[in-house]
Structure formats: structure tokens, C-alpha cells
Motif scaffolding. Sequence first.
Motif, PDB file in Angstrom:
ATOM      1  N   UNK A 276      40.234  47.091  42.550  1.00 14.73           N
ATOM      2  CA  UNK A 276      39.087  46.544  41.817  1.00 14.73           C
ATOM      3  C   UNK A 276      39.473  46.187  40.386  1.00 14.73           C
ATOM      4  N   UNK A 277      40.323  45.175  40.197  1.00 18.60           N
ATOM      5  CA  UNK A 277      40.616  44.723  38.824  1.00 18.60           C
ATOM      6  C   UNK A 277      39.369  44.091  38.222  1.00 18.60           C
ATOM      7  N   UNK A 278      39.121  44.394  36.968  1.00 20.67           N
ATOM      8  CA  UNK A 278      37.897  43.906  36.316  1.00 20.67           C
ATOM      9  C   UNK A 278      38.173  42.983  35.140  1.00 20.67           C
ATOM     10  N   UNK A 279      39.409  42.576  34.968  1.00 22.61           N
ATOM     11  CA  UNK A 279      39.761  41.621  33.931  1.00 22.61           C
ATOM     12  C   UNK A 279      41.090  40.981  34.313  1.00 22.61           C
ATOM     13  N   UNK A 280      41.433  39.854  33.690  1.00 24.40           N
ATOM     14  CA  UNK A 280      42.725  39.215  34.026  1.00 24.40           C
ATOM     15  C   UNK A 280      43.915  40.133  33.815  1.00 24.40           C
TER      16      UNK A 280
END
Length: 845
Positions: A276-280
Amino acid sequence: MATQYSADICRRLQVKFKGLGLYRPMRVSRYEAGTELTYSVTGIEKRDSSQVRLLVERFVGGGFAGQVYRVKILDIQNQASSAAGLEPGGIYAMKILVPPSNFSRFFRNFLYAVGFQGPFQLQVNPAAARAGAIWQKFIRRAAQIRFGDQNAVVDIHATFIDEKIGSCGELSEWVEGRTWRLEVDDRMDVLKLWRRGRTLDETRLGSPEYRAKKRFMADFVKLLHNVGAYEFARQYEWSTCKSQPNVLKRWETGDEPTKGLTAVDFRPGLVLLPFLPMSPGDFKLIAKGICRGSLVQFDRGDVSKLEKFVRVNKEHFADMQPMLDELKADEQAYRNSVPDITQNDIRLLYDRRLWSTILDSAVTGWKVRNLVDDGPEKKLRAGKLRTILFLMLGLIPFLGKFIRRLWARADWRRHYAGLLSSWDYFKRALTGKIIEKTIDWYRSGRLSDLQTMRIAWQPWWFFLHLPFLLLVLPGLHRFVTDSAFRKEKLIFLFVRPFRLYFHAHLREQWLREMVAEGQKKHMLTNEDADVILSQVNEPYIQKYLVSLVVHLMTLPVTQIVSVSLAFIYVLMHPEMPRVEVWTVAAGIVALFQVIPISPGSFCRGIYVLYLVIRERNFKDYNIAVFLGFFKYIGYLAFPIQMTYRYPILARFMAAHWATEIVHIVPVFGERGALLEHWVFGLFYNWPLTIRRRMRRRAEIRETIAPRYWHAGICIVLAVFVFYLTGFIHLNEFMQMEGPGYIKGLVAMTLLLCGVVITIGCGGAKLVKRIITSAVSGVLIGMLSISMEAIINYPGKVTVLRLLSLLMVCSRYAFIFALVCTIGAVITELILPDPDLKGRLYFVGD
């Protein structure tokens, strides 16, 4: 954006709740300005405890990590704690490690539970809170070595437990600072090369604050890795696009870009899960974490690496050995307080001491969160089976919470008994619940002052508002239920622009209000504000303000047109299924939001064109007359136009208009984050950069002879390419037909013609390049269509056929001219700086 409300009304409702005489305590999610609080605080450098009485001066804000206040110390009973940095009368930052928002708290706790299979430890575990604080102390000392100034990291003084909210907290240095100024920079192309690592002449670079912060954060991330604080570094990774507000520039250091930069946030709010990456930037961080063996990332540090760093620089850490010992103990207790299957793995199958620590920490967390009284706490610590049962009850929705309260809280048992035994108490309890909910609604902006007090004294009004909770936006709830608010908003949208247009004193007041707001948000210094206000009565400023008012008046045009067309479409297609027809209608509305030129922007552009014609003055509108026609960017047409005449006002208005909409975006739209700077650069600095480059090219082209013969070659080649490849094919009704990709190839060919023509025009002026491209497009269209018609339909020539052919040629001549012109214009806009690139290609010699 923060909602304005009266803290006094909230306090009056709190007093009314206390007057109800309920057995249970009032639910507190946050504190109001003027609240006095007393805590037993524990120092960081010396683990001494003392009673501190403080006054909340204001609520600063709240995110996933917690809520921040500016507080003033009123009294310290144990003066020994002054050694920890706390002084009576001092101003400090207080952070309570639980979000004020229910959704933020749920989302944060849910992610943490997925990653570590336990409650959010910074909130409920004093050992976790102290470990983070001690890490910050060591990082601050390391900053002294790296940057020559320990003030590059905010100081932290003490930790405490807030028993009302139910969370750990901390007292830190209060930093009077700002994020960054949105700097005017007409060399964004050079800045782009700098970001890519090119070595450039510093005198050619703009945006000094932007570059200084980027360098500082990169160096600080390296420092954090050097001391083993890998996961703390996530708070300062530039590529996450949301870390920039975590570094402030102290006001007292003036305008020097490299001085006063301070890292202020070391408490992450959200767990970084591998899926669950939430930013670049999270993709890179996840990969690096996996390589280190850290599948789930939050605030884990490598104490052994820190210890090596301390040994290498022992002269700087001579007085911190006791803190290092405490950090080791707290880190061990913290990490062993949750199952954390990614780190403890098979230890969970055999390590009794680990499970004993987990259960004991769970009891500590329940006590911090006020889920258990002193007596039940002791019993839970004495019996592991009781602890496990109490833990399992927490997994049962609704009923588990009720049983836990009956088991471990005497006041709640008495409360529930009162509900069942006394109708009067039941009514008072219901009123108390209504007051708690009303305070939340009032803070969020759902209710006015009058509505809030009406519910407080006549609780039945509360139930009339319940259906409106379906309106997710608080402002929409209030718009529907509050006639005064509704009238105010409608006047603001539809009447105020006309008043501003016809009354100069109202326009002046409007500008003064925007300047005051800019000062409050630190977008303007006092000196800049004085300069702007001194220019208010100048004719060009008044003309600019009138133009801004016209822009406001055109705001609803696009929405009115799009909604009207969608509604007409629905009425004219009664035979279509309702779902399908409303889907198309929604698509019509959405289309108008993304098209580059909308009805509203067209009206705005026509107004600017009217000014040019009326005043016979193209020079003062040469940018606004083009940009005004475009959606969104058109709002910045006049700030860009007046950059060189009124640079301070232009910068402020561009920052004001370009960034307000950005702050609606959750997380990434925070003030001072990278998105804000990117939008300002895109809509303000890049047009300035393009203008500078075009002026520079114009200067160089004056030394070169103009050239046009190559346009004829482009025309002939395009016509023969269309004929030989069959791109242009007409049916017997003189309509262009063929697959969609054929039309795309035709458009690409015409765009390429525009590119080649404008580049090859030598020293021709910009207007003549555009005219040459447009004329070339007209000739390509007429010749291609005529050749196709003559060769493939050589029948008898009739007047009707000639008229039809003339209409087709005219239509496609216009379309081809437009596409060729677009190719030429785009080329002129994107050609790089002629001083950085080769003169031949980029100037047209």
C-alpha cells in the motif's frame, strides 16, 4: 481549510454537560484555546517528574500522527524540571498523539493493526513515546555535527500522559517559522536541469529557498541513515511529495535561504505497508525497507548503528550515555509490545517473555486510554487469562466495548445502571450525548452559533439534523439548514461581484482583506504588504482589480452551461434508460471541467480582448489576451501580465489564486507541500519562463534574415504524402472518411508541418511565423481536398459539385490551418533556452 467557530460556545456546552450530573466523563477529542491543563511530565535528558500547569493558546492543527497546540507554561511545581528545558512563562508546542478526527484515528489505527497486529503504540505505550523522543535528542546532537547547529532539529523537552483524551503526549520547542515562499522564477528550465543533477552557474538559477530546502532535506536524510534512523527519514524524503512542511524556516533568521531550516516532525502517522504505497516516493522506500529486512515500516531505528555513530563522535555525546541506555531499554519494550509477525516471526511460537511483555503492554495501553480503573488494572496484570479475555472482548463490535466498560470502569457501570433505573437520568444522558455530537458538528462547520445553542437548550432540534448527515460535506449541510448562511453564500457568489465591479471602495477593501489574509498565512511579509497597499490607488491596479472581478463573474458560467446542457439532454431523450441517460449527463458536466477552453474562460478571454480593442493597447495585455481564454490558467493571466510592473502584488495574487484550490487535496495539498509549489510553478513561473525564452529568441532572431521558401516545400510534401498514402479520402458526398487512426495520422502530419515551418523561418518575427504556418495549413487543406476530388471523382462538372467542393475545401482549410498553427505555437512554447542549447536548432538559423 480550518473552520472558524467560537471556542466560547464550545466551553458553554461543556459547562452544560457538566451540569447534567452524569456519572460518566465527557468525551474529549481536542482542547479549545484558553483551556488550562495539568500534567505530570517526565524530562528527556533527566528522567525527573514534575507537575506542570499550562494554558492552551491555540489549536495549531491535527493529522494522522496527532494534534498540535501552542501552549504557555503557567507553573511548574518541581523546579528541577527546568533542567529539561521547561520554564514558567515559556511558549512550547504540545503534541498529543491521537488525531482529533474520528476517521483519521480509525484509518491510522487500522493500518497500524494490519502492520503490527496491535494498537497504535505511540498513543498508548509510554515506552514508545519516550523512545521516539530520545531518538530525536540524538538526531538533534548529530545535526550539530553535520550542520554546525543543533537548532536544525527542533528540541523536545518532556513526555506525559493525557488522561482525558487518553493518549501519550510531548512538549517540544515552539518554532516560529514558515514553510517556504512561493518564489517568482523565470528560469524554471534551468531549475529543471539543476534538479537532474546538472552543474550550473548559481547566478543563472532562481528559487533559492526551494533549492536550499531540497539540499537540506537530502543532507538530513543522509544524516538520519548514518545514525540508523532509517524509518524516521521517511518524514523527510522529498519524493513523498508531502514531507516539505516538516521543515520550517525560523523567522528570526531573515531572508537568507540556507539559514534557519529546522526539522520539526519526527512522529509518523501512517504505517508504510509493502502492498500500500501512499506516495510516489513510497515505492523506493518499500524496496529499500525489504532489502534491510523491514517489510512494514514506521519508526524503527537501528540502535546498534546509532551506538557506533556515538562511539565515533564520542566527544559530542559524552553526556548522553544514560540516555542511550534508556533508549535501548525503551526500544526493546516498545518492539516487544506488539506481535509484529514480520519481525518476531517464530518467536511468537515459543517466547513466553515476549507474550508476557505484549500482554503487560496491552494493560498499560488500556490504562492510558482510560479503558480500565486502577483496581481492574492490577487484576489484569496479575492474571494473564483475564488479560486475554479482555483483549478478545475488544474484537467484538459494539457489544465488546459495552462489556469492557461494565467490567473495568466503575463510573460507566453506574452510568448504565442509571440509564436502566431512572427515566430522568436517561433523558440527561441523552442530552449529554447530543451535546457531545453537537460540539463535533459545530467544529466541523455543520452548524452555526445559533443552531448550536438552539440544540443545546432544545435537544429535539438535534434529531431534525440527523438526516442531513448524508450530506458528506459539512458546508452543504449548513447551506441546506441555515437560511442566513445560505443567503450569505448566494450573495457572495452572485451579488458581490456586481457590487465590486461598480464600487471602487469595495474593490480596495477586497484587496486589503486579501493582503491581511496573506499576512496571516505568512504568504506576505509586513514590508511587502505595505508596498502593495501603497499602490492601491494607481490606475493600473484598479484596472487589474476590475478584471479580477470580471473573472469572478465568469466563474459560474461554465457550471451553468454544463448543467443546463446535461439537463436538456435528459429531457430530450426520454426513450433512453434512466441510468444511461444520467450517466451521459454526468459525462457532459465532467467534460466541461477538463476541456482547455470553457464557456467561462471564453467569456473571460473576450473581455480581455475587448479591453485591448477599447484602449487600443496591446502591450499591457499581450499575455493576458492569450491566457485569458484558457480554463484555470486564465485566472493567473493578469498576475503574470503585471509581473514586471508590480512584482510583489503579482507574486502574491498568483500564490493566492493558484494555491487555494490545491489545499482541498487531502494530505498532498497541505500548505507548504510539493504540490503547492508545483502548481505555482506550472501556472505562474513557467509562463514567465516561456516569455523570457521567447524574448531572448526574438533578440537573436533580429540578427538573422527571415526565410519562408521552406514553407512551400512543406506544403508540396504534405499534399503528396496525403495523396500517395491515401490519408485523405472523400466519399461521394465529399465527406472525409476512414478509420479513426487515419485522422490521427493526418493531424500528426499537420502538427509536424507547423513545427518544421516555425523552426525554419530564420529571423522572422513570431507573428509572421504563426501566419506562415496558418497559411500553409490553408493551402495544404485546399490542395489536398481538390486533388482528391479531381482525381477520384472526375465526372461532369456542375455548379452543385463546385459549391460542394468549395465548402469542403473551406472547412478543411480552416481545420488544417488550425492544426498547423497549434503545432507552431506549441513549438515556440517548448523550445528550450537558446543560451543553454544550440543556436541552430532552437533559434531557427
